[in-house]
Design an enzyme around this catalytic site. Structure first.
Site, PDB file in Angstrom:
ATOM      1  N   ASP A 122       0.824  -1.200   0.000  1.00 53.70           N
ATOM      2  CA  ASP A 122       0.000   0.000   0.000  1.00 53.70           C
ATOM      3  C   ASP A 122       0.865   1.260   0.000  1.00 53.70           C
ATOM      4  O   ASP A 122       1.879   1.330   0.702  1.00 53.70           O
ATOM      5  CB  ASP A 122      -0.871  -0.026   1.275  1.00 53.70           C
ATOM      6  CG  ASP A 122      -1.978   1.005   1.258  1.00 53.70           C
ATOM      7  OD1 ASP A 122      -2.796   0.964   0.324  1.00 53.70           O
ATOM      8  OD2 ASP A 122      -2.030   1.847   2.175  1.00 53.70           O
TER       9      ASP A 122
ATOM     10  N   GLU B 242       1.354  -0.526  -5.112  1.00 57.28           N
ATOM     11  CA  GLU B 242       0.395   0.538  -5.409  1.00 57.28           C
ATOM     12  C   GLU B 242       1.216   1.819  -5.464  1.00 57.28           C
ATOM     13  O   GLU B 242       1.603   2.364  -4.428  1.00 57.28           O
ATOM     14  CB  GLU B 242      -0.667   0.640  -4.310  1.00 57.28           C
ATOM     15  CG  GLU B 242      -1.751   1.621  -4.690  1.00 57.28           C
ATOM     16  CD  GLU B 242      -2.228   2.515  -3.552  1.00 57.28           C
ATOM     17  OE1 GLU B 242      -3.193   3.248  -3.774  1.00 57.28           O
ATOM     18  OE2 GLU B 242      -1.642   2.503  -2.456  1.00 57.28           O
TER      19      GLU B 242
HETATM   20  C1  NOJ Z   1      -4.660   2.851  -0.765  1.00 53.60           C
HETATM   21  C2  NOJ Z   1      -5.808   1.904  -0.676  1.00 53.60           C
HETATM   22  O1  NOJ Z   1      -6.015   1.316  -1.935  1.00 53.60           O
HETATM   23  C3  NOJ Z   1      -7.006   2.682  -0.201  1.00 53.60           C
HETATM   24  O2  NOJ Z   1      -8.163   1.908  -0.247  1.00 53.60           O
HETATM   25  C4  NOJ Z   1      -6.742   3.215   1.191  1.00 53.60           C
HETATM   26  O3  NOJ Z   1      -7.789   4.073   1.584  1.00 53.60           O
HETATM   27  C5  NOJ Z   1      -5.429   3.988   1.248  1.00 53.60           C
HETATM   28  N1  NOJ Z   1      -4.347   3.336   0.546  1.00 53.60           N
HETATM   29  C6  NOJ Z   1      -5.001   4.192   2.669  1.00 53.60           C
HETATM   30  O4  NOJ Z   1      -4.506   2.987   3.177  1.00 53.60           O
END
Ligand code: NOJ
Length: 546
Positions: A200, A244
């Site tokens: 993440d 991500e």
């Molecule tokens: C990215 C995640 O995909 C999202 O769903 C989340 O709200 C944020 N990171 C914070 O962790």
């Protein structure tokens, strides 16, 4: 020996909470998921990505964690988790899980200890400021919902930094103790059988915002990604990191590593956004432009392709005018839009349920260089529920059958974690797995065939990709060469039927593999090829190249 399984993986992303409820309490669980692995296996996916399932107050759908070493008790125990992992492995499915270490929930015992006592060893696990930070309104990720990136905490007597919601305090990743803990977390889940992590918020992990210069690690901060990769590979050679990271094309090397020694896979957000622009315009030019701008990556690196996921469709990298084109085409009403940059809808409603365009979009996504990712429910064309808050709109339970609660749960409907859509064109009676299973021509049937074909075309994951000039801007022509195999893949993004000629003097016969219409004809590569409205063809060069 490197194991490059991820180069051609087909990833299926799901949320245990909304997939299948085995206990009848309205919340999906590991047992329910294990019972439904047959569905994922039958689709042909090779890897399951679990959204966060850890103990959490669930103010951000589980991305606000209170214990990195446990499972949300509603979903099951760690024993249930391991039983599920074993069932997945039995079917040849790998499992990756979300690694959310940019921040913790403010309910996490670490933060609670840190705020209560300046002398606590956990104080430096977070990022504090005694003064009111001048940049406290900068860098807000969820505009309209999140007010600031620093919040004053009375108990702590200081401001804490949070890039996301104020209930998610950022960890101080520069702190060696935090880094050691992150490795412990990775090691724990690897030991329980996962094959890696979807990481993440990767860019924030290495930004070190809010720290004084002398507190930041020396040298290039991206080196931390190499460190994570090394640790992962030492513990488990086959394990992967899927990032991500919504990066620009000049950052690609920093994140993959010039030698391919950082992230194994990165979601290609830039291509995703331009793909929507291309669909809106019925013109493949934005895709061609983005592919041309995408740098070469090392052999062991790979892009992850996707159409939709659990967040908004983020269009923040397009120009204002381009974004408005996408809003007009796919999310014209203000309630469909979110954070000023995105659309909180699923693909099927965005494409007005047009079967031709849906099938085209998936075929196109699977034809792009990279490993494709599907978000649960996409295989049947589920819709969204705009009455739910923010991104929850696209997180309704899986629609299994024309049964109460769509077959997701035996609980009374008012006890479900989220409602199953009952009205509108995408309601569970009309859109569900049972109705599409074994129904030739259904979206699910088509995707199943597409995945089978994609898996039989290793050229896409491994080969050299060339964008062909086929003389029609609405058509994306791709050619893949790998070892002795060559593929030509054509997609007509427009409703207007076209005829194209493939600029491939070295090819002779072309054999159809997958098309939007019945096609078994072997053809001469020099002859014009007709594509219907939103038509597509996957063709394999047959016999000797000239
Ligand atoms: C990215 C995640 O995909 C999202 O769903 C989340 O709200 C944020 N990171 C914070 O962790």
């Amino acid at each position: 020996m490197l194991d490059l399984w991820y180069k051609n993986a087909v990833i299926y992303c799901l949320d245990v909470k909304t997939f299948m409820d085995s206990k009848g309490d309205g919340v999906g669980d590991f047992q329910g998921l294990a019972d439904r692995l047959d569905h994922i296996e039958a689709l042909g996916c090779t890897c399951v990505w679990l959204l966060p399932f850890y103990p959490s107050p669930n103010r951000d759908n589980g991305y606000d964690i209170t214990d990195f070493y446990g499972a949300d008790p509603r979903l099951g125990t760690l024993g249930d988790f391991v039983t599920f992992i074993r069932a997945a492995h039995d079917r040849g499915l790998r499992v990756i899980v979300d690694l959310v270490v940019n921040h913790t929930s403010i309910d996490h015992p670490w933060f609670q200890a840190a705020r209560r006592d300046r002398a606590s060893p956990y104080r430096d696990w977070y990022v504090w400021s005694d003064e009111e930070p001048a940049d406290k309104e900068e860098g807000v990720v969820f505009p309209g919902v999140q007010q600031a990136t620093w919040t004053y905490d009375e108990t702590a007597g200081a401001w804490y930094m949070h890039r996301f919601y104020k209930h998610q305090a950022d960890l101080n990743i520069a702190n060696p103790a935090v880094r050691a803990e992150i490795e412990k977390i990775m090691g724990f889940w690897l030991q329980l059988g996962v094959s890696g992590f979807r990481v993440d918020a990767v860019p924030f992990l290495i930004e070190h915002r809010g720290l004084e210069e002398q507190e930041k690690p020396k040298g290039d901060p991206h080196r931390y990604l190499t460190r994570m990769r090394d640790f992962l590979s030492w513990r488990k050679a086959e394990a992967i990191l899927l990032a991500e990271a919504n990066i620009t094309m000049d950052e690609v090397d920093d994140y993959f590593g010039a030698e391919g020694d950082r992230m194994h896979l990165i979601f290609h957000f830039m291509l995703n956004q331009n793909l929507y622009l291309a669909l809106a315009r019925e013109d493949a030019e934005p895709i061609r432009r983005t592919m041309a701008a995408t740098p070469q990556i090392a052999f062991q690196s790979q892009w992850a392709s996707f159409l939709r996921g659990h967040d908004e469709l983020d269009l923040g990298r397009l120009t204002d005018a381009e974004r408005q084109e996408c809003f007009a085409a796919f999310g014209p009403e203000p309630t469909m839009q979110i954070y000023g940059r995105g659309i909180r809808r699923r693909l099927a409603p965005m494409l007005h349920g047009d079967d031709r365009r849906l099938k085209l979009a998936y075929s196109l996504m699977f034809a792009l260089p990279g490993a494709p990712m599907l978000f649960y429910g996409e295989e049947i064309g589920m819709g969204e529920d705009l009455s739910l808050k923010e991104r929850d709109a696209v997180r309704t339970p899986m629609q299994w059958a024309d049964e109460p609660n769509g077959g997701f749960s035996k609980a009374p409907a008012d006890r479900l974690l989220r409602p199953v859509p009952e009205t509108g064109p995408f309601n569970y009676r009309d859109v569900n797995v049972a109705a599409q299973r074994d129904r030739p021509g259904s979206l699910m049937d088509d995707l199943q065939r597409l995945i089978r074909v994609r898996r039989a075309c290793p050229e896409v994951g491994w080969g050299r990709c060339t964008v062909l000039d086929v003389g029609e801007s609405s058509v994306l022509g791709l050619r893949y060469d790998w070892e002795r195999g060559t593929l030509v893949i054509l997609h007509n993004l427009a409703e207007r039927p076209v005829e194209v000629v493939i600029p491939a003097d070295d090819l002779t016969g072309l054999r159809p593999l997958f098309c939007n219409e019945q096609d078994r004809t072997m053809r001469d590569a020099r002859e014009p090829i007709a594509l219907t409205a939103y038509g597509y063809r996957w063709l394999r060069a047959h016999g000797e190249r000239r």
